[in-house]
Every structure is written in structure tokens, then in C-alpha cells.
Design an enzyme around this catalytic site. Structure first.
Site, PDB file in Angstrom:
ATOM      1  N   THR A 159      25.354  27.570  14.623  1.00 37.60           N
ATOM      2  CA  THR A 159      26.261  28.004  15.698  1.00 37.60           C
ATOM      3  C   THR A 159      26.074  27.043  16.879  1.00 37.60           C
ATOM      4  O   THR A 159      26.798  26.061  16.986  1.00 37.60           O
ATOM      5  CB  THR A 159      25.991  29.465  16.140  1.00 37.60           C
ATOM      6  OG1 THR A 159      24.618  29.625  16.426  1.00 37.60           O
ATOM      7  CG2 THR A 159      26.437  30.436  15.072  1.00 37.60           C
ATOM      8  N   LYS A 185      18.632  28.542  11.328  1.00 37.84           N
ATOM      9  CA  LYS A 185      19.496  28.230  12.468  1.00 37.84           C
ATOM     10  C   LYS A 185      18.986  28.978  13.689  1.00 37.84           C
ATOM     11  O   LYS A 185      18.329  30.010  13.573  1.00 37.84           O
ATOM     12  CB  LYS A 185      20.940  28.611  12.186  1.00 37.84           C
ATOM     13  CG  LYS A 185      21.140  30.094  11.968  1.00 37.84           C
ATOM     14  CD  LYS A 185      22.358  30.652  12.644  1.00 37.84           C
ATOM     15  CE  LYS A 185      22.286  30.481  14.130  1.00 37.84           C
ATOM     16  NZ  LYS A 185      23.156  31.435  14.872  1.00 37.84           N
ATOM     17  N   THR A 196      21.600  33.585  17.212  1.00 38.43           N
ATOM     18  CA  THR A 196      20.720  34.386  16.392  1.00 38.43           C
ATOM     19  C   THR A 196      19.814  33.447  15.644  1.00 38.43           C
ATOM     20  O   THR A 196      20.161  32.307  15.397  1.00 38.43           O
ATOM     21  CB  THR A 196      21.589  35.161  15.387  1.00 38.43           C
ATOM     22  OG1 THR A 196      22.178  36.260  16.049  1.00 38.43           O
ATOM     23  CG2 THR A 196      20.783  35.654  14.213  1.00 38.43           C
ATOM     24  N   GLU A 282      17.470  25.215  23.609  1.00 42.84           N
ATOM     25  CA  GLU A 282      18.459  24.852  24.622  1.00 42.84           C
ATOM     26  C   GLU A 282      17.828  24.133  25.805  1.00 42.84           C
ATOM     27  O   GLU A 282      16.994  24.694  26.498  1.00 42.84           O
ATOM     28  CB  GLU A 282      19.181  26.103  25.100  1.00 42.84           C
ATOM     29  CG  GLU A 282      20.023  26.679  23.998  1.00 42.84           C
ATOM     30  CD  GLU A 282      20.469  28.073  24.311  1.00 42.84           C
ATOM     31  OE1 GLU A 282      21.489  28.458  23.750  1.00 42.84           O
ATOM     32  OE2 GLU A 282      19.812  28.747  25.109  1.00 42.84           O
ATOM     33  N   ASN A 406      23.464  27.935  29.481  1.00 42.50           N
ATOM     34  CA  ASN A 406      23.650  29.382  29.460  1.00 42.50           C
ATOM     35  C   ASN A 406      24.540  29.903  30.575  1.00 42.50           C
ATOM     36  O   ASN A 406      25.113  30.975  30.462  1.00 42.50           O
ATOM     37  CB  ASN A 406      22.287  30.082  29.486  1.00 42.50           C
ATOM     38  CG  ASN A 406      21.622  29.989  28.145  1.00 42.50           C
ATOM     39  OD1 ASN A 406      22.102  30.565  27.178  1.00 42.50           O
ATOM     40  ND2 ASN A 406      20.560  29.222  28.067  1.00 42.50           N
ATOM     41  N   SER A 411      32.615  29.417  31.043  1.00 36.71           N
ATOM     42  CA  SER A 411      33.499  29.012  32.142  1.00 36.71           C
ATOM     43  C   SER A 411      34.328  27.809  31.735  1.00 36.71           C
ATOM     44  O   SER A 411      34.184  27.272  30.655  1.00 36.71           O
ATOM     45  CB  SER A 411      32.682  28.718  33.393  1.00 36.71           C
ATOM     46  OG  SER A 411      31.693  27.760  33.116  1.00 36.71           O
TER      47      SER A 411
END
Lengths: 411, 411
Positions: A159, A185, A196, A282, A406, A411
Site C-alpha cells: 500500500t 507489507k 497495516t 515513514e 502523515n 490534502s
């Protein structure tokens, strides 16, 4: 940005006899993207899983638990189906209906019972699963089932991952050679409204009924349960080990000499997969190993490792390559060991002894700490000085990019 | 950047009879900066405190605990001394010696016992306290003791705060009028290697011995223990209530009708102070109230409020003004209530009912959620649907500036 995470090579991902994967583009969220994976198991396979403890668990997680509990009554697990683009979480009764419909449609294609199938979903939550798209695409996935599809399977479950995550190993045991291959993943629990962690490992070893459940929990605790990006547990996290029993290695009990060898190999492979998630965390710029030793129990070591690995102050200090000892000591202090004698606590940054007997090591030079902090991979070792238990966790730093990824997604 | 945090006005900070403050520039870390505060209490005053649970607690915290425990044997607490610029934490035996030397020096100036003094430190940790500078400056602080120094006192305890924090109230009780004034400091647990939350409240009400301890714990739980910036607990956190008994209001027991009035006023004032810390939170652009109702116990409500308030995913979503429901629901789900029936969970963003019976409210429009998220102050209300207990916490968002402030400080 990833930390020391090379792309897996197709040739290195070894087929596992009795285990096939088929991929399709169902167009669940985006067109022209692999987003549906079917996996099948030869008759006689064993399957065990560990799932999220989040009370808002997704419909497919509930179906997985039920189907694994019914195993035996309705036949052994023979297939798994994974869709990305939609988590089928927070979707109430219709979500449950869609998960069961997915199983029913695949069961028809494969000529097995719906209860022999485990469904998985990952992607957006609180939106209805586009069940028609999935049912339409299932035959396409079934049509290209094959043992050589590991790389495509790893791609199909991505994802927010920046690259597919897969690894493979062969292990020699007294009873013969075993192949283990796995994919996973995850990159933090994120995205509208979360991603997830999914992990699937297949092996051609055979296990007597009942053995694989405990083994899977042990492996999960030392791998996927020992990593953290941001401390958030998703609604869909699942980790599955599948054993086809198609090799000469048949484990009858945990006393079997091959059992320990396989267990070590599974832990090692699962850790490698779990660490890939951290390396792709991330905004990650640093890969951190938090090793806690000298505890009374593994549980208290885990509390300390978790407190350090979760602390935003520690994580930002690592992002800044700042050997900020006080932040780590403070995290140890509030981890929850109420009778911790801090005067017995030692700490090392890499090979540098920074905190001695609960305070700054008089021999510690800031320059040495700074040298260690420059590396992309850093080990913090903490000795609690009160026992022999240990626990290790892996995490990444907290960077500007984490906030951007995040904060800016929708946006 | 602060969220709705006006500068306190000197004229609004009411003197508390029997309570004096004196300020000095000791040059502990920087020159020409108020960094030393002495507070004195009239004879007959009552003092109670709540301190950090961090096992790496600082030397002054240990001395405070001992002196409060010895109260009675060595005389009542008559003075407090606070230095900024150095936390005297992680400093071992010499740290303890320095804290006691500070008390001894001040005791000589004030002609009281050293055990009648509570010391506090905040600032850099793991560095020796410059005790000579403090001892030299103490007489200067004593020389300007006065009841009108609240604003300067609030300034003298600042570290990373962007402005002084103070507030004041007068309360009418059946027994007469009471004045309560308080100051605090804190902006996240940060800086090389952390800042600290300190809170001091003084009142001219009188309390019979023993009453103030429980009251202080109750007030702390509903104010300073109900805020979080980044979840990190410092080594020096302290909250003190002092009652000089110089007004007509003398509380003999918790059944006294004035007790409940004073308790409410103290909670309200302490909350206002605690919320000032959140409003000045590092990088804060949003002030968030997390109100949990319908729990079986306050403790489980606190677990849920804390999980939501600590989640980096929730905090970044608020920074982005993104009504990201899934992240909040997921945090509720992993908060630790193992028998939570998610189908009974309701959630509101401001006045908008966003999650109904555990899923998205069918009537919810994204535009309504977005409207609420634009405001600088946002309330998330969560109804667990399983009881009547409640708990509220306050926090701020997680912004780029938080990472910058914490990553860049030492570079």
C-alpha cells in the site's frame, strides 16, 4: 527514503512446493495496479496466524479467526485471498458479508469450502469494500496461480510501502532440506486512514497438527511484535505461517531436533521481514536496534525497549544524530519498572559506554557518541543490572518527513 | 507559536497573604537571566506535593520527598527554592550533596532548618549543578522577597517556555474570601536533555494537617496529570500546593462546606495552568480536548483518552486539519480495554457526530468534520457506551516545528 533496504531479487525468492500465488488487477482503488492476491495450499498443509489485538479489528480478521477455529470441522485451510486499496474495517455487518462473499466466490473457483479460505484486506478504512470488482477479478488471479510468483505477490500486497518486501532461505536439517520464503507489507500505521502490517511465510516443512500455532506466536513475538514505527496498532495486522509438508522434513513434536533448527530459521526470516518494514518506515533515516539485557523478565525488558523505541524525544534526537543520553535515561525511568534501581543501569551507544551506574560515564566523550550517531544503523544497549532476561526491539527515527507523510496525505 | 495563550497581566496576579517570592540572577547557564526563585511561607502553613514517577528522578525530587516525610519531626516546610538552567538529574551522590547544600545555605539565610526547605531544579541533565553560583545568589533572592512578585517568579522558572504562565482567582466561601494564585512552567519534555513540568499554587486558606495531601493528588490527577505533549515524563516533574492559612477560611475536614468550593477552585485553576503548558506545547498549532464518557471506570476512560492523545497519527492529522476518523477509532481500539464492544462506541468532533455504533455515522458529511478541524481548539468526545465514568485529557498536535525544536536544539 529507506535505510539499507535493497530491492528483493526475483531469482532469490525460492518456490515452496505445494504453495501457489496468483495476482490480478481488480481496480479496487486505482486502475492498472496489482491489488488482488490469491494463495493456495496443497492438501495436508498446516496454517497458523497471529492477528491484531485492536478491538476495532476489521471484518476479514474476524473471518480469519473463525475459519481457523473451525478448521477440522469444515476442512483444512486451503487458500488465502488478500486485497489492497480497502481495509474493510469499520464497515459493520456489510463488511462481514463482503468478507464472506469473497471467500464464497473464491471457494467456487477452487472447488473447496468457503471456510477453508482466509481473507485479508488492507487500505482505506470506513469505506465499503467494492465486492463486485473483487469477485470479477478473482478468476484472473486463480488463472495465473504458480509457485514462482513471490515477487509479484509481494508487489500485490503493497500500500504505502515504497518497495516490495520479500526474502527466502533454505535450511538443512537432519531430516533434509527445507525452503522458507516470506513476504510482508507495512510502513507505519497510516493513510486514510491507515495501512497495516501483513506478513505471510510459507515453508515446505510438515508439522503435526497443533505444533504450528505456538510456533507462530513465538516467531511473531520475536519479529513483527518487536518492531514499532509510531506505536499505532492497526485494525488489520495479521501474520500467517503456512507449512505445506511437501518436503521430506516432517516435524512430529517440538522435541524433534529439526524443530529447533526450523524455529531459529523462521525467527530469523521473520525478523528480516519485520526489519524491512522499519527500514521502509515513514520518513525513516535511521534504523535503530534497542537491546535490553539484565532484566528480571522478558516482559520488563520489553517495557523498557518499547518506552525508548516509542519516545518522540528519543526518535527526534536520532534523526538529528544527537547522542542525547538524558532522553534515553528518562524513557528507561518511566517505562514502568517501579522498583528499578537506576544506579545499576548501564547504557551503550554502539560500542561506546555512555551511561555508567545510572549516570554519565566519566570516561564518556561527546565526540564518541556523535561518531556512533552518524551511522544509518545504531544499536542502543541497556543493561538493567537485575537479572538475565533480554528483549530486543527495532524502530526508526522521527523525521520531518514522517510529519509530512502523515499530515499531508489527504490534502 | 502558542494557541490562545495571552501573556498574564501583573495586576491580575493577586498576592497570597503569608507567601513571598524573591528572584535573583545566578548565571547558572546564561548571564543576565532570572534563574533563581526563593519562596517563603508564614509559620503554620501546610504544604503538599506530587512528584514524577520516573525512576531516574532528580536529586532535588528525592530531597523534597524526604523533607515532606520528615515534616513535623524537623518543623513545618517554610521555604522553597527553584533554579533553572540545570536539572541536577543523573548527577549521583554529588547531585544529592548539592541539593542539600542549597537547602543548608538558604536555611542559614532564613534562620530555619534545612529540612524545612523544598528544592527544585530544571534544565540540562547529566551536568553538575553549579552550586557556588547558587549559594552566592541566594541572599540576593532573599533580599527582594515580597508578596507582589508573582510575574517575576513565573519568569524565573521558565526554561523552553515561550512566555511566563500564571493565573489567579478569588473565591467566596461561607467562611470568607480566599485567594489562590499559581505559576507553572513546561512546554514538552525536551532539551538537553529535557525540560520539566513545575507547578506551584499558593492560597491563603488554612487546612488542618493531613487534608492537603489527598487534595493535592486529586487536583493533580484532574489537571497536570491530564495533559500530554509527547508522552515523555521528565525526571523532575513536581506540583506543589501551599496553604498559608492567613485568611479567615480555615478548613477542618473534607466535610466542611468550604472544602468542596475550594477544591473546585483549585482544580479549575490548576487546569488553567496545565492547559497553558499545552497551549505553549512545542510546535503546537492546535489545542485538543479529549473527553471520554460512558466508561466503566475513570481509569479505562483515561486509557482511551491517553491512547488518542498520544497517537502520532492522530496528532499529525490534527496538525493537517484532517478529520481522520479511522486513526482515532484505531487508537480507541488499541487503548487496552480488552472487552470493549466497539459497536457501542460513539464519537463526536466538536458538535459533529462522526462515528455511530462503532462505524461511520451515515449522516456524517466530510465537510462538517473539516469545518470543525479548522478551529484552533477542538474537542473530541468519545462515548464508550458501557458505564458512567468519565475522563478528560488535553493535548496539542504534532507539527513540523515539534520535530525541528527537538531535533535541532543541540546542533
Amino acid at each position: 527514503m529507506t535505510v539499507n533496504l535493497p530491492l528483493p531479487q526475483k531469482a532469490e525468492l525460492k518456490p515452496v512446493k505445494g504453495f501457489q500465488m496468483g495476482i490480478a488487477e481488480a481496480g479496487i482503488k486505482k486502475a492498472n495496479r496489482k491489488d488482488l492476491l490469491v494463495m493456495t495450499l496443497a492438501p495436508g498443509s498446516q496454517v497458523a496466524g497471529v492477528f491484531t489485538l485492536n478491538r476495532f479489528c476489521a471484518a476479514p480478521v474476524q473471518v480469519c479467526r473463525e475459519h481457523l477455529a473451525q478448521e477440522g470441522r469444515n476442512g483444512e485451510i486451503r487458500a488465502l485471498v488478500v486485497n489492497t486499496g480497502n481495509a474493510n474495517a469499520g464497515t459493520g455487518e456489510s463488511g462481514m458479508k463482503h468478507a464472506l462473499e469473497t471467500c464464497a466466490a473464491l471457494a467456487k473457483d477452487l472447488k473447496i469450502n468457503p471456510e477453508q479460505i482466509l481473507p485479508f484486506s488492507t487500505g482505506v478504512i470506513l469505506e465499503p469494500l467494492p465486492i463486485e470488482k473483487i469477485i470479477t477479478a478473482l478468476p484472473k488471479a486463480v488463472a495465473n496461480l504458480g509457485e514462482d510468483n513471490w515477487f509479484d505477490a509481494a508487489e500485490a500486497i503493497m500500500t504505502t510501502d515504497t518497495q516490495p518486501k520479500a526474502t527466502s532461505v533454505t535450511v538443512e536439517t537432519p531430516a533434509g532440506v527445507v525452503t522458507i520464503t516470506g513476504i510482508c507489507k507495512g510502513a507505519g500505521m497510516i493513510h486514510p486512514n491507515m495501512a497495516t502490517m501483513l506478513g505471510f511465510i510459507a515453508t515446505d516443512a510438515g508439522f503435526a497438527p497443533g505444533l504450528l500455532g505456538n510456533l507462530t506466536r513465538e516467531v511473531a513475538d520475536l519479529s513483527f511484535n518487536a518492531i514499532t514505527i509510531d506505536g499505532d496498532t492497526s485494525t488489520n495486522d495479521s501474520f500467517i505461517i503456512m507449512a505445506t509438508g511437501q518436503s521430506a522434513v516432517q516435524i512430529q513434536s517440538s522435541n524433534d531436533p529439526s524443530y529447533a533448527i526450523l524455529k531459529d530459521a523462521l525467527i530469523s526470516l521473520a525478523r528480516k521481514l519485520a526489519q524491512m518494514i522499519v527500514r521502509d518506515g515513514e520518513g525513516a533515516t535511521k534504523f535503530m536496534t534497542i537491546e535490553v539485557v539484565g532484566g528480571k523478565t522478558p516482559e520488563e525488558c520489553r517495557l523498557v525497549a518499547k518506552a525508548v523505541a516509542h519516545s518522540p524525544l528519543v526518535k527526534t534526537a536520532f534523526f538529528a544524530s544527537d547522542p542525547n543520553l538524558g532522553r534515553i535515561l528518562a524513557a528507561i525511568g518511566y517505562a514502568g519498572i517501579s522498583d528499578l534501581d537506576v544506579n545499576r543501569v548501564q547504557m551503550w551507544l554502539g560500542d561506546v559506554w555512555v551511561a555508567k551506574d545510572g549516570g554519565r560515564n566519566p570516561d564518556y566523550q561527546e565526540a564518541d557518541g556523535q561518531r556512533v550517531m552518524q551511522a544509518p544503523e545504531i544499536t542502543v544497549k541497556i543493561d538493567l543490572g537485575r537479572g538475565t532476561a533480554t528483549q530486543t526491539m527495532w524502530t526508526c527515527d522521527l523525521s520531518h518527513d514522517y510529519v509530512s507523510i502523515n499530515a499531508d496525505y489527504r490534502s
